[in-house]
Scaffold this active site. Structure first.
Site, short mmCIF file in Angstrom:
data_model
loop_
_atom_site.label_atom_id
_atom_site.label_comp_id
_atom_site.label_asym_id
_atom_site.label_seq_id
_atom_site.Cartn_x
_atom_site.Cartn_y
_atom_site.Cartn_z
N LYS A 60 -2.99 13.36 -16.20
CA LYS A 60 -3.13 11.94 -15.90
C LYS A 60 -4.60 11.58 -16.03
CE LYS A 60 -2.47 13.07 -10.96
NZ LYS A 60 -1.62 14.25 -11.04
N ASP A 73 -8.57 11.70 -12.19
CA ASP A 73 -7.26 11.57 -12.84
C ASP A 73 -6.40 10.46 -12.24
OD1 ASP A 73 -6.65 12.86 -10.46
OD2 ASP A 73 -5.50 14.48 -11.38
N ARG A 74 -6.79 9.93 -11.08
CA ARG A 74 -6.01 8.85 -10.46
C ARG A 74 -6.80 7.55 -10.47
NH1 ARG A 74 -2.18 11.48 -6.12
NH2 ARG A 74 -2.42 13.67 -6.63
N ASP A 122 -10.25 8.59 -8.08
CA ASP A 122 -10.29 9.67 -7.09
C ASP A 122 -11.37 10.69 -7.44
OD1 ASP A 122 -9.10 10.94 -9.24
OD2 ASP A 122 -7.70 12.08 -8.01
N ASP A 170 -11.57 13.72 -8.83
CA ASP A 170 -11.68 14.40 -10.13
C ASP A 170 -11.35 13.50 -11.31
OD1 ASP A 170 -8.95 14.39 -9.36
OD2 ASP A 170 -8.52 16.06 -10.69
N SER A 215 1.98 8.16 -7.48
CA SER A 215 0.80 8.62 -6.75
C SER A 215 -0.48 8.29 -7.50
CB SER A 215 0.90 10.13 -6.48
OG SER A 215 1.14 10.84 -7.68
N SER A 250 -8.79 17.21 -5.84
CA SER A 250 -8.38 15.87 -6.26
C SER A 250 -8.81 14.79 -5.28
CB SER A 250 -6.86 15.84 -6.50
OG SER A 250 -6.47 14.63 -7.09
N HIS A 251 -7.85 14.16 -4.64
CA HIS A 251 -8.10 13.03 -3.74
C HIS A 251 -8.32 13.47 -2.30
CE1 HIS A 251 -3.91 14.10 -3.90
NE2 HIS A 251 -3.67 13.47 -2.77
#
Length: 564
Positions: free
Chosen positions: A393, A296-297, A292, A294, A382, A121-122
């Site tokens: 998300k 999702d954020r 981010d 991947d 987050s 992720s991030h």
């Protein structure tokens, strides 16, 4: 050329004790996967073994990742092991790359038994960075606790794994590849798919692309900037925002996915996207977003770097939800937020008489509500927001939701927020992250803190800072009973709730790859003083939070690693 069936091997192995999946799967430093013999193979076998053999035989599994270092190696191993474990078809993103939201979309579209997402992720990438493996189930969402617990238990006792080492897949060519395996009646197929198209088509059915195109490239278009931080979402920004919706190519920066994210920390917040925030203060962009690793954020900024907190972001989308055509058609079934997220969404839910759910951190809890038809929109502090179109998300979805609001209201981001605060009041909100803390020290601190707040004498205690006085009304360790299946999730975060509704929350995070991360969340509602500085307004509660926990003394830290 040898056309004989490929050999399937059973290889002996020994278990590792540390393969417990966290909130977002198994995350470790890259060197752990590289240096520990069969570490990757053990965990992948544990995933496949957690699926009943009858369900596994001939099934479809989706695989993709954010393109970070070790991604391609892991994809090749997963394909070999999937074939040996009875999977009938693999669907893989082109070059092994696909965003987390797109994987959720593809799992649902092709009715796959699940998907394996290769991302941390991030977290940073590269040879010295992090790598992660997450298993999503047939609904397209993260595996529930019962499944991840089963994977962990299998990993602790694993003695062998199945693999087809001679199977070599070409990740560069779109289309279907067929492989004959020994003792298999049907060929094993691998389908390399366009990483963007299925997901883009889903978005076309949610948003009004003609209105968005007018906003972004029409006569009175706004000026935007989108930073993919060299993560996977760069592919989607270029195809959807630039090529289809007409954003100038220079609007999109850092859009080439890189194994080390160009040395960046692909975490869209005020600390790790500081260059973007600084550029917004100097440039005349109307709207900026960052994503981010991947996809999702997301982080949303208005003109001059006006920052929209994720908690405010989901509340504003909720208040303007019918600017999105999809919700005009489906209606709104419910809103939800994670417990540490500010209560800004609660106020919209109350005003609109829509059910509000407060869940533990983790998208799987939202997915259960969505599958039961109870939830349409949800968010976490987050930097994660999403709808019920998938079970993850979705950073790009959130950006298109905001752009839909801008297209409908023709106001600036800041004006929309200020009007929202005037209407509902404002939840001042911040989060302090203390990263890479000694695990034993962090656990001891949290245990002592729970003992302190569980004492009956703690309730009604008063804390004074300057001219502010806060009285404890409630204190507990958050526990959630799922309204769908009545499953209970305990120990989800220590809460101190004051008589004015202000909250202090302490959690140990489950998304890091080493050490422990202690997070302190502070949430305080104001009806009158709504245009003040966040850190100034929350300073008294921050002082109380540190005093109660003695965090600096217990961990040896003088301050947080990240403030959001």
């Amino acid at each position: 050329m040898d056309n004989s069936p490929l050999q399937v091997l059973t290889v002996p192995t020994a278990p590792y004790p540390d393969q417990r999946p966290g909130t977002s799967g198994l995350r470790k430093k890259v060197y752990v996967f590289q240096s520990r013999k069969k570490y990757l193979h053990n965990y992948i076998q544990s995933i496949f073994s957690s699926i009943d053999l009858r369900d596994r035989q001939g099934s479809t599994v989706v695989v993709g990742g954010d393109g970070r270092f070790f991604n391609r190696t892991a994809v090749e191993v997963i394909v070999q092991m999937a074939a040996a474990n009875g999977v009938g078809r693999m669907i893989i993103g082109h070059h092994g790359i696909m965003s987390t939201p797109a994987i959720s979309c593809v799992i649902r579209k092709y009715k796959a038994i699940g998907g394996i997402i290769l991302t941390a992720s991030h977290n940073p990438g590269g040879p010295d960075g992090d790598f992660g493996i997450k298993f999503n189930t047939a609904n397209g969402g993260p595996a529930k606790e019962a499944v991840t617990n089963k994977i962990f238990q299998i990993s602790r006792t694993i003695e062998e794994f199945a693999i087809c080492p001679g199977l070599q897949v070409d990740l560069t060519s779109l289309g279907k590849q067929m492989f004959d395996l020994e003792n298999k009646f049907k060929p094993f197929s691998v389908e390399i798919v366009d990483s963007v198209e299925s997901y883009a088509n889903l978005l076309r059915n949610i948003f009004d692309f003609s209105a968005l195109k007018e906003l972004l490239s029409g006569e009175n278009h706004i000026k935007i900037r989108l930073d993919a931080m060299h993560g996977v979402v760069g592919l989607y920004v270029r195809r959807i925002l630039c090529e289809e919706l007409g954003c100038p190519a220079h609007s999109a920066i850092n859009c080439v996915p890189l194994e080390d994210f160009g040395g960046l920390h692909p975490d869209p917040n005020l600390t790790h996207a500081a260059d973007l925030v600084d550029s917004m203060r100097d440039e005349q962009y109307d709207f900026t977003a960052a994503f981010d690793g991947d996809g999702d954020r997301n982080m949303i900024l208005g003109k001059h770097g006006f920052f929209v907190t994720p908690s405010d972001s989901v509340a504003v989308i909720a208040d303007n939800i019918f600017c999105i055509p999809y919700f005009q058609q489906t209606g709104v079934r419910g809103f939800a937020r994670s417990m540490p997220t500010s209560a800004a969404l609660d106020r919209v839910a109350k005003a609109t008489q829509i059910e509000l759910y407060e869940t533990p951190t983790g998208w799987k809890f939202f997915g259960n509500l969505m599958d039961a038809g109870r939830l349409s929109l949800c968010g976490e502090e987050s930097f994660g927001i999403g709808g019920d179109h998938i079970r993850e998300k979705d950073g790009l979805w959130a950006v298109l939701a905001w752009l839909s609001i801008l297209a409908s209201r023709r106001q600036s981001v800041e004006d929309i927020l200020r009007e929202h605060w005037l209407k509902y009041g404002r939840n001042y909100y911040t989060r302090y992250d203390y990263e890479n803390i000694d695990i034993d020290a962090a656990c001891e601190m949290m245990e002592d803190l729970e003992i302190l707040i569980a004492d009956k004498s703690f309730v009604k205690q008063r804390f004074a800072v300057e001219d502010k006085i806060y009285q404890v009304e409630k204190a507990d360790n958050f526990e959630y009973t799922d309204p769908v299946d009545s499953s209970i999730s305990r120990n989800q975060g220590l809460r101190i709730i004051f008589s004015d509704g202000s909250r202090i929350i302490y959690r140990l995070s489950g998304t890091g790859s080493q050490g422990a991360t202690v997070r302190i969340y502070i949430d305080s509602y104001e009806k009158e003083q709504i245009f003040e500085d966040t850190q100034v307004m929350l300073a008294p509660l921050a002082t109380i939070a540190l005093k109660i926990s003695q965090l600096h003394h217990r961990t040896g830290r003088s301050g947080p690693s990240v403030i959001t």
